[in-house]
Design a protein around this motif. Structure first.
Motif, PDB file in Angstrom:
ATOM      1  N   THR A  41       0.748  -1.352   0.126  1.00 44.45           N
ATOM      2  CA  THR A  41       0.006   0.116   0.001  1.00 44.45           C
ATOM      3  C   THR A  41       0.923   1.230   0.042  1.00 44.45           C
ATOM      4  O   THR A  41       0.252   2.509  -0.241  1.00 44.45           O
ATOM      5  CB  THR A  41      -0.917  -0.030   1.249  1.00 44.45           C
ATOM      6  N   LYS A  42       2.186   1.271   0.382  1.00 40.68           N
ATOM      7  CA  LYS A  42       3.122   2.215   0.306  1.00 40.68           C
ATOM      8  C   LYS A  42       3.143   3.000  -1.178  1.00 40.68           C
ATOM      9  O   LYS A  42       3.059   4.150  -0.876  1.00 40.68           O
ATOM     10  CB  LYS A  42       4.241   1.982   0.916  1.00 40.68           C
ATOM     11  N   LEU A  43       3.138   2.179  -2.006  1.00 42.39           N
ATOM     12  CA  LEU A  43       3.113   2.706  -3.361  1.00 42.39           C
ATOM     13  C   LEU A  43       1.922   3.595  -3.735  1.00 42.39           C
ATOM     14  O   LEU A  43       2.018   4.272  -4.679  1.00 42.39           O
ATOM     15  CB  LEU A  43       3.089   1.465  -4.306  1.00 42.39           C
ATOM     16  N   ASN A  51     -11.272  -2.530  -8.425  1.00 45.23           N
ATOM     17  CA  ASN A  51     -10.007  -2.083  -8.509  1.00 45.23           C
ATOM     18  C   ASN A  51      -9.957  -0.813  -9.849  1.00 45.23           C
ATOM     19  O   ASN A  51      -9.165   0.259  -9.644  1.00 45.23           O
ATOM     20  CB  ASN A  51      -9.098  -2.846  -9.181  1.00 45.23           C
ATOM     21  N   ALA A  52     -10.649  -1.087 -10.755  1.00 42.07           N
ATOM     22  CA  ALA A  52     -10.885  -0.047 -11.833  1.00 42.07           C
ATOM     23  C   ALA A  52     -11.526   1.152 -11.293  1.00 42.07           C
ATOM     24  O   ALA A  52     -11.051   2.509 -11.689  1.00 42.07           O
ATOM     25  CB  ALA A  52     -11.785  -0.646 -13.025  1.00 42.07           C
ATOM     26  N   ASN A  53     -12.410   1.141 -10.580  1.00 42.23           N
ATOM     27  CA  ASN A  53     -12.943   2.140  -9.813  1.00 42.23           C
ATOM     28  C   ASN A  53     -12.279   2.936  -9.183  1.00 42.23           C
ATOM     29  O   ASN A  53     -12.058   4.104  -8.964  1.00 42.23           O
ATOM     30  CB  ASN A  53     -14.444   2.029  -9.118  1.00 42.23           C
ATOM     31  N   ILE A  54     -11.469   2.430  -8.156  1.00 40.49           N
ATOM     32  CA  ILE A  54     -10.403   2.808  -7.006  1.00 40.49           C
ATOM     33  C   ILE A  54      -9.527   3.603  -8.014  1.00 40.49           C
ATOM     34  O   ILE A  54      -9.271   5.039  -7.591  1.00 40.49           O
ATOM     35  CB  ILE A  54     -10.282   1.894  -6.180  1.00 40.49           C
ATOM     36  N   VAL A 104      -4.601   1.928  -2.464  1.00 36.49           N
ATOM     37  CA  VAL A 104      -4.485   0.831  -3.253  1.00 36.49           C
ATOM     38  C   VAL A 104      -3.669   1.218  -4.175  1.00 36.49           C
ATOM     39  O   VAL A 104      -3.773   2.222  -4.832  1.00 36.49           O
ATOM     40  CB  VAL A 104      -6.077   0.597  -3.874  1.00 36.49           C
ATOM     41  N   ALA A 105      -2.525   0.378  -4.316  1.00 34.40           N
ATOM     42  CA  ALA A 105      -1.640   0.520  -5.186  1.00 34.40           C
ATOM     43  C   ALA A 105      -2.146   0.385  -6.797  1.00 34.40           C
ATOM     44  O   ALA A 105      -2.958  -0.383  -6.985  1.00 34.40           O
ATOM     45  CB  ALA A 105      -0.228  -0.556  -5.156  1.00 34.40           C
ATOM     46  N   HIS A 106      -1.789   1.392  -7.630  1.00 35.92           N
ATOM     47  CA  HIS A 106      -2.207   1.311  -8.928  1.00 35.92           C
ATOM     48  C   HIS A 106      -1.504   0.249  -9.875  1.00 35.92           C
ATOM     49  O   HIS A 106      -0.362   0.423 -10.435  1.00 35.92           O
ATOM     50  CB  HIS A 106      -1.868   2.651  -9.517  1.00 35.92           C
TER      51      HIS A 106
END
Length: 411
Positions: free
Chosen positions: A240-242, A326-329, A287-289
């Motif tokens: 999550t740091k990313l 994931n796509a939404n976030i 949330v990391a991309h």
């Protein structure tokens, strides 16, 4: 042939329709108007995909929400609440709860799964016993492998490493880590790589779970993966740091992961739920991309992580839902990136787990799912339901197509 799936669409060309011939649990033909005898199932032009692949889930602690508090909703509380109740886990209890979760996954078209499983002096090997039985009992529908790991630390929790080694001897296939819970994070990583070498096992670590971007353990993991020749056999989860890293830091980390052959699993539901609780307004998503990492050559997967427990008090085990979430976030709008969200719950996940014989090709295992749509983009964007799933050519689930009941006189 044992089974012929008629009039199917495949990824890559939604205009082309083919028949899929299956015999002896294997795909033996993919061609239009297949001339062969056997049981047939007319798909009416629906989309067929290799079965979904769950790379990161915790069967042993699923469905315990009723036993735990979730007031703060942060990572520290989740770990402590599970630690408080897991001493009462029995093999039978773990089996019963895990069974509910596995059946949800099967009904969502999942045919392969990696479950992360805790061992330590509190739980000992009781969860392992329950999950090993579950694996045997559901082999007809899903292949499950165990990644054993120390949720509450290894070097600061005497006896844990010995239990991890014993779990590997008894059937765990992958070794994991949670170095952020240890007094010596790099020491834990060293010991995990040593266990991997001893058992010639893949590695899958919980890593860099937090918001402080001043340091990352992923660089240390990459160095060890290169030094020990475990590129392509090492994965990390969460990171999550990313999500909080500056663009140049994210790009440098991505290049490091790609060069070392270290894959990354993003857990959208859990990371969205746990992160951002340090703020009262303007809360972050945490949330990391994954799609940005993919653009730098990193292999990524999307996965469920936890189901109905303090880490994630939700979950229906739908990986299509996870791809859509994931796509939404992460503001994914480009068509190619939306398709990659689908790939991150199928082909990319299979690559992360090094699954042999996976994919919609002649000669591969007939582990398939049929979705009520025409292509992977639509599957993600419209949350298309799974209508059928097959494991080694045998149908494992069926979901009726939804139907409108119009009143008379309404076209």
């Amino acid at each position: 042939m044992d089974l012929i799936l008629k009039d199917a669409r495949l990824a890559g060309d939604a205009t082309r329709r083919v028949d899929i011939g299956i015999d002896g649990g294997t795909i033996v033909a993919i061609e239009p108007d297949l001339g062969a005898d056997g049981e047939t199932l007319d798909l009416g032009g629906r989309f067929v995909t290799p079965g979904f692949v769950e790379t990161h889930i915790h069967l042993d602690k699923s469905c315990i929400l009723g036993r735990c508090a979730s007031k703060k909703g942060d990572l520290t509380e989740a770990i402590s609440e599970v630690a408080r109740v897991k001493g009462d886990f029995t093999p039978e209890d773990v089996y019963a709860r895990g069974r509910k979760t596995v059946e949800k996954a099967i009904l969502q078209g999942t045919t392969h799964m990696r479950t992360h499983l805790e061992v330590d002096p509190t739980i000992e090997l009781r969860s392992l016993e329950g999950i090993l039985q579950l694996i045997d009992d559901y082999r007809w529908a899903i292949d499950i492998e165990i990644c054993v790991f120390p949720q509450e630390g290894m070097l600061n929790n005497p006896g844990t490493e010995e239990l991890m080694v014993e779990a590997m001897k008894r059937g765990a296939k992958v070794v994991g880590a949670a170095p952020y819970t240890d007094t010596d994070p790099h020491g834990q990583i060293d010991h995990v790589f040593a266990i991997a070498r001893e058992f010639d096992a893949d590695i899958d670590m919980h890593l860099d779970f937090g918001t402080d971007t001043s340091s990352f353990d992923l660089d240390y993991v990459c160095r060890l993966a290169e030094r020990t020749g475990r590129g392509g056999r090492t994965a990390i989860g969460h990171v999550t740091k990313l999500a909080y890293a500056a663009p140049d830091v994210l790009a440098a980390a991505a290049r490091r992961l790609a060069d070392a052959g270290v894959a990354l699993t993003v857990l959208p539901s859990t990371d969205l739920f746990l992160m951002g609780r340090d703020r009262t307004e303007g809360r972050t998503r945490g949330v990391a991309h994954a799609h940005e990492l993919l653009h730098h050559g990193v292999n990524c997967s999307l996965s469920t992580n936890n189901v109905l427990n303090p880490f994630t008090p939700f979950g229906d085990c739908s990986l299509i839902r996870m791809a859509n979430l994931n796509a939404n976030i992460c503001h994914v709008g480009a068509a190619s990136d939306i398709v990659e969200c689908f790939n991150m719950v199928t082909t990319r996940s299979a690559k992360l787990m090094n699954i042999a014989g996976y994919g919609l090709e002649v000669g591969n295992s007939a582990d398939l799912a049929v979705l009520d749509c025409a292509d992977p983009h639509t599957a993600v964007s419209e949350l298309a339901p799974v209508l059928y799933a097959f494991k080694r050519g045998r149908r494992t689930m069926t979901r009726p197509v939804a139907e409108l009941h119009r009143p008379a006189g309404h076209a």
